[in-house]
Write an enzyme that holds these catalytic residues in place. Structure first.
Site, PDB file in Angstrom:
ATOM      1  N   ILE A 184      -3.487  33.035  -9.827  1.00  0.00           N
ATOM      2  CA  ILE A 184      -2.534  32.979  -8.714  1.00  0.00           C
ATOM      3  C   ILE A 184      -2.092  31.530  -8.496  1.00  0.00           C
ATOM      4  CG2 ILE A 184      -2.211  33.409  -6.237  1.00  0.00           C
ATOM      5  CD1 ILE A 184      -4.101  35.779  -6.467  1.00  0.00           C
ATOM      6  N   GLU A 232      -8.643  19.277  -7.445  1.00  0.00           N
ATOM      7  CA  GLU A 232      -9.890  19.238  -8.216  1.00  0.00           C
ATOM      8  C   GLU A 232      -9.654  19.697  -9.647  1.00  0.00           C
ATOM      9  OE1 GLU A 232     -12.531  21.626  -5.907  1.00  0.00           O
ATOM     10  OE2 GLU A 232     -11.162  23.303  -5.862  1.00  0.00           O
ATOM     11  N   ASN A 286     -18.072  33.824  -6.506  1.00  0.00           N
ATOM     12  CA  ASN A 286     -18.198  32.536  -7.209  1.00  0.00           C
ATOM     13  C   ASN A 286     -18.879  31.463  -6.354  1.00  0.00           C
ATOM     14  OD1 ASN A 286     -16.680  33.708  -9.274  1.00  0.00           O
ATOM     15  ND2 ASN A 286     -14.754  32.973  -8.406  1.00  0.00           N
ATOM     16  N   LYS A 292      -8.135  46.334  -6.323  1.00  0.00           N
ATOM     17  CA  LYS A 292      -8.666  47.560  -6.948  1.00  0.00           C
ATOM     18  C   LYS A 292      -7.750  48.765  -6.695  1.00  0.00           C
ATOM     19  CE  LYS A 292     -12.412  45.181  -8.053  1.00  0.00           C
ATOM     20  NZ  LYS A 292     -12.354  44.461  -9.321  1.00  0.00           N
ATOM     21  N   GLY A 347     -14.288  24.065  -3.878  1.00  0.00           N
ATOM     22  CA  GLY A 347     -13.701  22.962  -3.129  1.00  0.00           C
ATOM     23  C   GLY A 347     -12.779  23.427  -2.018  1.00  0.00           C
ATOM     24  N   GLY A 400      -5.979  25.696  -6.001  1.00  0.00           N
ATOM     25  CA  GLY A 400      -7.252  26.261  -6.447  1.00  0.00           C
ATOM     26  C   GLY A 400      -7.196  26.689  -7.894  1.00  0.00           C
ATOM     27  N   VAL A 401      -8.241  27.364  -8.284  1.00  0.00           N
ATOM     28  CA  VAL A 401      -8.384  27.739  -9.672  1.00  0.00           C
ATOM     29  C   VAL A 401      -7.907  29.186  -9.847  1.00  0.00           C
ATOM     30  CG1 VAL A 401     -10.738  28.655  -9.545  1.00  0.00           C
ATOM     31  CG2 VAL A 401     -10.041  27.336 -11.535  1.00  0.00           C
ATOM     32  N   GLY A 402      -7.495  29.546 -11.052  1.00  0.00           N
ATOM     33  CA  GLY A 402      -7.181  30.953 -11.336  1.00  0.00           C
ATOM     34  C   GLY A 402      -5.708  31.212 -11.550  1.00  0.00           C
TER      35      GLY A 402
HETATM   36  O1  0RQ Z   1     -11.807  41.552  -9.639  1.00  0.00           O
HETATM   37  O2  0RQ Z   1     -12.340  40.357 -11.713  1.00  0.00           O
HETATM   38  O3  0RQ Z   1     -12.897  42.775 -11.435  1.00  0.00           O
HETATM   39  O4  0RQ Z   1     -10.498  42.047 -11.656  1.00  0.00           O
HETATM   40  O5  0RQ Z   1     -11.978  39.772  -7.147  1.00  0.00           O
HETATM   41  O6  0RQ Z   1      -9.674  38.315  -7.817  1.00  0.00           O
HETATM   42  O7  0RQ Z   1      -7.231  38.461  -7.486  1.00  0.00           O
HETATM   43  O8  0RQ Z   1      -8.174  37.994  -9.818  1.00  0.00           O
HETATM   44  O9  0RQ Z   1      -8.221  36.275  -7.961  1.00  0.00           O
HETATM   45  O10 0RQ Z   1      -9.455  35.082  -9.894  1.00  0.00           O
HETATM   46  O11 0RQ Z   1      -8.055  33.863  -8.154  1.00  0.00           O
HETATM   47  O12 0RQ Z   1     -10.276  34.866  -7.571  1.00  0.00           O
HETATM   48  C1  0RQ Z   1     -11.370  34.065  -4.135  1.00  0.00           C
HETATM   49  C2  0RQ Z   1     -12.732  34.831  -6.057  1.00  0.00           C
HETATM   50  C3  0RQ Z   1     -10.218  34.843  -6.183  1.00  0.00           C
HETATM   51  C4  0RQ Z   1     -11.462  32.636  -6.227  1.00  0.00           C
HETATM   52  C5  0RQ Z   1     -11.462  34.103  -5.640  1.00  0.00           C
HETATM   53  C6  0RQ Z   1     -11.555  41.098  -6.830  1.00  0.00           C
HETATM   54  C7  0RQ Z   1     -10.371  41.331  -7.731  1.00  0.00           C
HETATM   55  C8  0RQ Z   1     -10.868  40.681  -9.025  1.00  0.00           C
HETATM   56  C9  0RQ Z   1     -10.862  38.173  -8.540  1.00  0.00           C
HETATM   57  P1  0RQ Z   1     -11.893  41.690 -11.234  1.00  0.00           P
HETATM   58  P2  0RQ Z   1      -8.266  37.806  -8.341  1.00  0.00           P
HETATM   59  P3  0RQ Z   1      -8.976  34.959  -8.493  1.00  0.00           P
HETATM   60  C10 0RQ Z   1     -10.746  25.522  -6.394  1.00  0.00           C
HETATM   61  C11 0RQ Z   1     -10.938  26.169  -5.064  1.00  0.00           C
HETATM   62  C12 0RQ Z   1     -13.374  30.256  -3.912  1.00  0.00           C
HETATM   63  C13 0RQ Z   1     -13.419  28.850  -4.447  1.00  0.00           C
HETATM   64  C14 0RQ Z   1     -12.130  28.119  -4.321  1.00  0.00           C
HETATM   65  C15 0RQ Z   1     -12.607  31.795  -5.686  1.00  0.00           C
HETATM   66  C16 0RQ Z   1     -11.656  39.482  -8.506  1.00  0.00           C
HETATM   67  O13 0RQ Z   1     -10.246  32.031  -5.930  1.00  0.00           O
HETATM   68  O14 0RQ Z   1     -13.703  31.792  -6.231  1.00  0.00           O
HETATM   69  O15 0RQ Z   1     -11.222  28.485  -3.606  1.00  0.00           O
HETATM   70  N1  0RQ Z   1     -12.364  31.059  -4.571  1.00  0.00           N
HETATM   71  N2  0RQ Z   1     -12.081  27.014  -5.024  1.00  0.00           N
HETATM   72  O16 0RQ Z   1     -10.095  42.704  -7.872  1.00  0.00           O
HETATM   73  C17 0RQ Z   1     -13.450  43.208  -3.483  1.00  0.00           C
HETATM   74  C18 0RQ Z   1     -11.783  42.254  -2.141  1.00  0.00           C
HETATM   75  C19 0RQ Z   1     -11.250  41.640  -3.294  1.00  0.00           C
HETATM   76  C20 0RQ Z   1     -11.899  41.851  -4.502  1.00  0.00           C
HETATM   77  C21 0RQ Z   1     -10.193  40.533  -4.821  1.00  0.00           C
HETATM   78  N3  0RQ Z   1     -11.223  42.078  -0.948  1.00  0.00           N
HETATM   79  N4  0RQ Z   1     -12.878  43.021  -2.278  1.00  0.00           N
HETATM   80  N5  0RQ Z   1     -13.002  42.637  -4.611  1.00  0.00           N
HETATM   81  N6  0RQ Z   1     -11.215  41.155  -5.424  1.00  0.00           N
HETATM   82  N7  0RQ Z   1     -10.196  40.819  -3.508  1.00  0.00           N
HETATM   83  C22 0RQ Z   1     -11.672  25.793  -7.554  1.00  0.00           C
HETATM   84  C23 0RQ Z   1     -13.011  25.150  -7.524  1.00  0.00           C
HETATM   85  O17 0RQ Z   1     -13.566  24.977  -6.510  1.00  0.00           O
HETATM   86  C24 0RQ Z   1     -13.637  24.733  -8.804  1.00  0.00           C
END
Ligand code: 0RQ
Length: 495
Positions: free
Chosen positions: A261, A283, A373, A397, A377, A257-259
């Site tokens: 991690i 992707e 978001n 958090k 994918g 995935g993206v990001g």
């Molecule tokens: O908040 O931005 O204020 O710091 O969510 O979390 O840990 O930085 O992780 O950037 O990898 O995003 C699932 C959103 C994770 C992403 C998701 C808060 C946390 C932080 C972001 P801040 P992290 P990431 C390929 C596959 C769906 C699409 C996918 C995503 C922010 O991976 O969009 O998988 N996935 N696509 O603090 C409240 C919780 C939380 C929370 C984390 N339980 N409650 N806030 N956060 N857990 C890509 C494509 O498809 C193009």
């Protein structure tokens, strides 16, 4: 036929109120950058005159700020699909300013073709080359480009002079045939090519806007302790699966995935000598993949976009001859194709917002209400993979949120599709386990130690049945967060 060169403002004027506009690219990669800003400006001018001006926005995935940010701030959007990561857009869609349709990325091109989402009037696509015969060579991201170019009445090509034309040859443009005529996609190995190096359209509908805007890719956060531990846990899990023979010795293609991690997990795989060279069928191709290709840890990468920082992008352009026969960019309906994920035996690695103790995953909504978001994918790959893995820090958090909860507030991937969950504490293996055993495994291996007693309390509330889900208490964590600022104050007796 001579190409028609126009300015960005002239191109914007071809777009009318209520039009559906399809944009090229996937993430910020391959997205047009000057025409959408000109459309946003036009919308503001029309609004100032008291006229309505809103468009439907169709993209491959998320975009750069030039599309989602500019158009949101100009209040120029009536409808948006399928995925976004822009802060302004997130606020606007959660305020209900426009309709956001969240769907699996592999499905968008066909849903457009099926006529489910209305007509695409205009396509705006970034290219590194366009010919008088109508050959359009995309840049670093593809998305839904072949479909929107074919279906739109007008195709505006942003010819980006900062992207080398020698990128031609890196794409594999192939559009699915629609049922009942659909045949299998003849990709049997990650590196197979089945389409053209370009998209071919009737040159009469092409307008060209020249630009030299650089990419909109930011860098990645440095790997922190939690992310590094998640990465190491994944790498060690793969080593034990290899030893057990459950992953073949030559390994299987990885989707990540993206990001940050996902980027860190790949880096951990690269630094573990017990993991053999592997291929990527994914992707988004991020920085770590490019580094690992140069180091020899990844032998081939197939993706929909080169979602890399500008620094890595320039390195990639300089070394294009090295990458040309080791990397391919495809449309999202091929890069994310569920049938190919099953055929190729892809190992899917995606990040969760929260997971519940029974193995259901929320990838999209905070507290069941606020869109983060979109599903992206993750669903295309997860359900159809050889092995589906979800990554999550145990808490968010500053520990006030447990990412392991009694019940997810929104379900994107259910217990039937999720095989492995990894946090910085360990690896929960859900394969072959019923709900109670899954719950024990997830609590003990992945939950933060501070939250384990609470989660055990929930599990042991004496609810009978196959899944011991207490429908009156399952959101106690979220209630405590709302009322006290931390899930740690969850009190099941007060419900
Ligand atoms: O908040 O931005 O204020 O710091 O969510 O979390 O840990 O930085 O992780 O950037 O990898 O995003 C699932 C959103 C994770 C992403 C998701 C808060 C946390 C932080 C972001 P801040 P992290 P990431 C390929 C596959 C769906 C699409 C996918 C995503 C922010 O991976 O969009 O998988 N996935 N696509 O603090 C409240 C919780 C939380 C929370 C984390 N339980 N409650 N806030 N956060 N857990 C890509 C494509 O498809 C193009």
């Amino acid at each position: 036929m001579a190409l028609k060169f126009i300015s960005a403002e002239e191109a914007a004027s071809l777009v009318k109120h209520n039009d559906n506009v399809g944009f090229s690219g996937f993430t910020h990669a391959g997205c047009p950058k000057v025409v959408p800003v000109a459309i946003a400006k036009l919308a503001e001018e029309e609004h100032a005159k008291g006229n309505s001006f809103k468009i439907g926005v169709f993209t491959g995935a998320s975009t750069g700020d030039s599309i989602d940010g500019s158009l949101t701030r100009a209040k120029a959007i009536k409808f948006r699909t399928p995925y976004q990561t822009n802060k302004d857009m997130r606020v606007a869609l959660n305020n209900g300013e426009f309709d956001f349709f969240d769907l699996h990325l592999s499905q968008l091109a066909q849903e457009i073709r099926y006529g489910f989402l209305g007509k695409i009037n205009v396509a705006v696509v970034e290219a590194c080359d366009v010919t008088e015969s109508g050959e359009i060579v995309p840049t670093t991201g593809v998305g839904i480009t072949p479909t929107i170019c074919r279906l739109a009445d007008i195709v505006i090509v942003e010819l980006n002079k900062s992207v080398p034309t020698k990128l031609r040859g890196i794409h594999d443009m192939y559009e699915l045939q629609d049922p009942p005529k659909r045949r299998e996609i003849p990709i049997y190995e990650v590196q197979n090519r089945v389409g053209l190096e370009y998209v071919k359209v009737d040159p009469a509908k092409i307008y060209v806007v020249e630009t030299n805007k650089d990419g909109e890719g930011g860098g990645f956060a440095p790997v922190d302790d939690v992310t590094a531990r998640i990465g190491n846990n994944v790498a060690e899990f793969f080593v034990s699966e290899l030893k057990a023979g459950r992953i073949p010795a030559h390994f299987l293609p990885i989707q990540s995935g993206v990001g940050n991690i996902a980027n860190a997990v790949l880096a951990s795989m690269g630094s573990n000598p017990a993991i053999p060279r592997f291929e990527v069928y994914t992707e988004v191709i991020q920085d770590a993949v490019i580094d690992m290709m140069q180091q020899g840890n990844i032998s081939f990468a197939s993706g929909c976009s080169l979602t890399v920082s500008n620094e890595v992008l320039h390195k990639f352009y300089e070394d294009l001859s090295f990458f040309k026969n080791k990397l391919v960019l495809r449309p999202s309906e091929i890069s994310n194709n569920p049938g190919l994920a099953r055929r190729l035996g892809i190992i899917a690695l995606n990040t969760a917002i929260e997971v519940d103790i029974f193995g259901n995953v929320n990838s999209t909504h905070v507290n069941g209400t606020k869109m983060m978001n979109g599903i992206g994918g993750s669903g295309d790959f997860t359900r159809n993979s050889y092995l589906s893995i979800f990554l999550t820090p145990s808490t968010a958090k500053n520990g006030t949120i447990s990412c392991i909860v009694p019940k997810v507030t929104h379900e994107d991937h259910n217990e039937h599709s999720v095989k492995i969950i990894v946090s910085e504490y360990g690896v929960a293996d859900l394969r072959g386990k019923g709900p109670r055993n899954r719950a024990e495994e997830i609590i003990e291996k992945c939950a933060h130690p501070d939250y384990r007693p609470l989660l055990h309390d929930y599990l042991n509330r004496g609810v009978k049945g196959h899944i011991p889900q207490d429908l009156y208490a399952c959101f106690a964590f979220h209630k405590a967060l709302e009322e006290t600022g931390s899930m740690i104050n969850a009190d099941f007796s007060k419900l």
